[in-house]
Design an enzyme around this catalytic site. Structure first.
Site, short mmCIF file in Angstrom:
data_model
loop_
_atom_site.label_atom_id
_atom_site.label_comp_id
_atom_site.label_asym_id
_atom_site.label_seq_id
_atom_site.Cartn_x
_atom_site.Cartn_y
_atom_site.Cartn_z
N ASN A 167 5.97 -16.14 -29.79
CA ASN A 167 5.31 -16.82 -28.67
C ASN A 167 5.90 -18.20 -28.52
O ASN A 167 5.45 -19.15 -29.15
CB ASN A 167 3.79 -16.91 -28.90
CG ASN A 167 3.10 -17.73 -27.82
OD1 ASN A 167 3.67 -17.96 -26.75
ND2 ASN A 167 1.90 -18.18 -28.08
N GLN B 91 11.49 -25.75 -34.27
CA GLN B 91 12.19 -26.57 -33.29
C GLN B 91 12.20 -28.04 -33.71
O GLN B 91 13.20 -28.74 -33.53
CB GLN B 91 11.53 -26.39 -31.93
CG GLN B 91 11.59 -24.97 -31.40
CD GLN B 91 10.57 -24.69 -30.32
OE1 GLN B 91 9.97 -25.62 -29.76
NE2 GLN B 91 10.33 -23.43 -30.02
N HIS C 211 6.79 -15.54 -35.91
CA HIS C 211 5.56 -15.75 -36.68
C HIS C 211 5.47 -14.79 -37.86
O HIS C 211 4.98 -13.67 -37.73
CB HIS C 211 4.34 -15.56 -35.77
CG HIS C 211 4.17 -16.65 -34.78
ND1 HIS C 211 3.46 -17.80 -35.04
CD2 HIS C 211 4.66 -16.80 -33.52
CE1 HIS C 211 3.49 -18.60 -33.99
NE2 HIS C 211 4.23 -18.01 -33.06
N CYS D 275 7.96 -21.58 -35.64
CA CYS D 275 7.81 -21.73 -34.18
C CYS D 275 8.09 -23.17 -33.73
O CYS D 275 9.22 -23.62 -33.80
CB CYS D 275 6.45 -21.23 -33.74
SG CYS D 275 6.33 -20.87 -31.97
N LEU D 276 7.08 -23.90 -33.27
CA LEU D 276 7.30 -25.30 -32.89
C LEU D 276 7.82 -26.09 -34.08
O LEU D 276 8.68 -26.97 -33.94
CB LEU D 276 6.01 -25.91 -32.35
CG LEU D 276 6.11 -27.37 -31.89
CD1 LEU D 276 7.05 -27.52 -30.69
CD2 LEU D 276 4.74 -27.94 -31.54
N GLU E 37 3.41 -14.93 -40.21
CA GLU E 37 2.01 -14.72 -40.59
C GLU E 37 1.41 -13.48 -39.90
O GLU E 37 0.27 -13.09 -40.18
CB GLU E 37 1.16 -15.95 -40.28
CG GLU E 37 0.76 -16.15 -38.85
CD GLU E 37 1.86 -16.72 -37.97
OE1 GLU E 37 1.62 -16.90 -36.77
OE2 GLU E 37 2.97 -16.98 -38.49
N SER F 9 -0.82 -21.82 -29.21
CA SER F 9 0.47 -22.03 -28.56
C SER F 9 0.44 -21.69 -27.08
O SER F 9 1.37 -22.04 -26.34
CB SER F 9 1.56 -21.20 -29.26
OG SER F 9 1.76 -21.64 -30.59
#
Length: 367
Positions: free
Chosen positions: A289, A251, A332, A247-248, A334, A46
């Site tokens: 992030n 979105q 995240h 994350c992405l 994970e 990322s």
């Protein structure tokens, strides 16, 4: 060590000592506030094409160990630190951070006042920067920065080019790779999932042919609106198969459901960001992030509901679909580099899959 400098596009200059590669490089300058986990940060896809500033003052003290990496090769453009250790002390150490950066042609800059640099970014917002030798004129560097075009292909750079399988005996998961951290794959395989990793532009038809029980949308770099093919794919599979986005991926799920995203002033990057689950009333620390976020107001005209918020700025951290089995989080779970507070979400995903399968079976019985 060779004197080198970082020049920001607003003209601010930081002088330090070079380590790693001695090449000149540009990139978006961002900062991460984690106190540990620099290996996971450096290897996080990322951060593709970004110059990463680590605010914790001592970096490299436990060296580099390949077992702790989140991808095969790093995608960062540069690394900025207050100081780094030339002589790591760790029985697991394979090499120093200096030799690692040299091997991957990534420049580093030490001796920088990272607190001042972080404050500069917080005030002005994320900016592009340029790492060069001290003797290169500042105005020449700024001219170069102004001429460098903004790229929109970071996901293509970090995604797998071909599908591959990580076999297991449990639920069949298709993992759409937008720049996946290996931690996501580790969590799924730890739960004995049979995982098929596919490229970011894998079609909905090809995904459905794999007959998955669930779909994972991974993290990745850049602007989510630069991946329209993924948005189209999500729109075609949502409702048919349970979805979990990170994350992405979070979105992209929002965009596919009609919400909007926006670029943040300086983003969230670190392992110490508090998030509140407003459904269950829990608060926990998260690893983050990202430089983009889902626009809160845009959720109003969609079938999405807000489930989690960032306590620092109240930005969207979690959503779920009101009708279909689909949910996502901005952070995240994970846990790479940590903490592990939200690791339970992978179990929630598998329970959602089981509930969906049970419901489909019941509908067939009563049809």
């Amino acid at each position: 060590m060779l004197k080198r400098k970082l020049v920001l596009e607003n003209g601010t200059v930081f002088i330090g000592a070079g380590f790693g590669s001695d090449r000149e490089i540009s990139g978006e300058v961002v900062f991460n506030t984690s106190m540990t986990g620099y290996q996971e940060i450096i290897s996080d896809p990322s951060y593709c094409e970004q110059i990463v500033t680590l605010t914790y003052p001592l970096i490299g003290n436990y060296g580099i160990n390949r077992d702790d990496f989140e991808t095969v090769a790093p995608f960062i453009n540069g690394l900025i630190v207050k100081e780094y250790s030339e002589y790591p002390s760790n029985f697991r150490c394979d090499e120093t951070i200096d030799s690692f950066l040299k091997a991957h042609n990534i420049p580093g800059l030490a001796g920088i006042d990272t607190r001042k640099l972080t404050k500069c970014i917080r005030r002005a917002g994320t900016m592009r920067g340029y790492i060069a030798n001290e003797d290169v004129p500042d105005d020449e560097i700024i001219r170069r920065l102004q001429q460098i075009p903004v790229r929109h292909d970071q996901v293509k750079q970090t995604s797998t080019s071909k599908p591959y399988i990580v076999p297991g005996r449990g639920r069949r998961i298709v993992l759409i790779d937008f720049g996946m951290k290996h931690g996501i794959l580790r969590e799924l395989t730890k739960r004995d999932c049979h995982v098929t990793v596919v490229p970011y532009n894998y079609s909905a038809d090809n995904i459905l042919r794999l007959k998955p029980d669930g779909i994972m949308l991974t993290n990745g770099p850049g602007d989510p609106q630069d991946v329209p093919e993924a948005i189209e794919t999500i729109q075609r599979v949502i409702g048919a198969i349970p979805i979990f986005g990170i994350c992405l991926g979070h979105q992209l799920l929002a965009l596919a459901c009609g919400a909007k995203t926006e670029k943040m002033k300086f983003g969230h990057r670190g392992g110490n960001h508090p998030v509140k689950d407003i459904i269950h009333g829990k608060t926990f620390l998260t690893s983050q992030n990202h430089g983009y976020a889902v626009n809160t107001a845009s959720l109003a005209n969609t079938d999405l509901e807000l489930t989690q918020i960032a306590l620092n700025d109240h930005s969207v951290e979690g959503i779920r679909h009101k009708v279909f089995p689909a949910f996502s989080v901005q952070y995240h779970p994970e846990s790479s580099p940590g903490p592990e507070d939200s690791n339970y979400l992978f179990d929630d995903f598998l329970r959602l899959i089981d509930q969906t399968i049970t419901k489909q079976q019941e509908e067939k019985v009563y049809a």
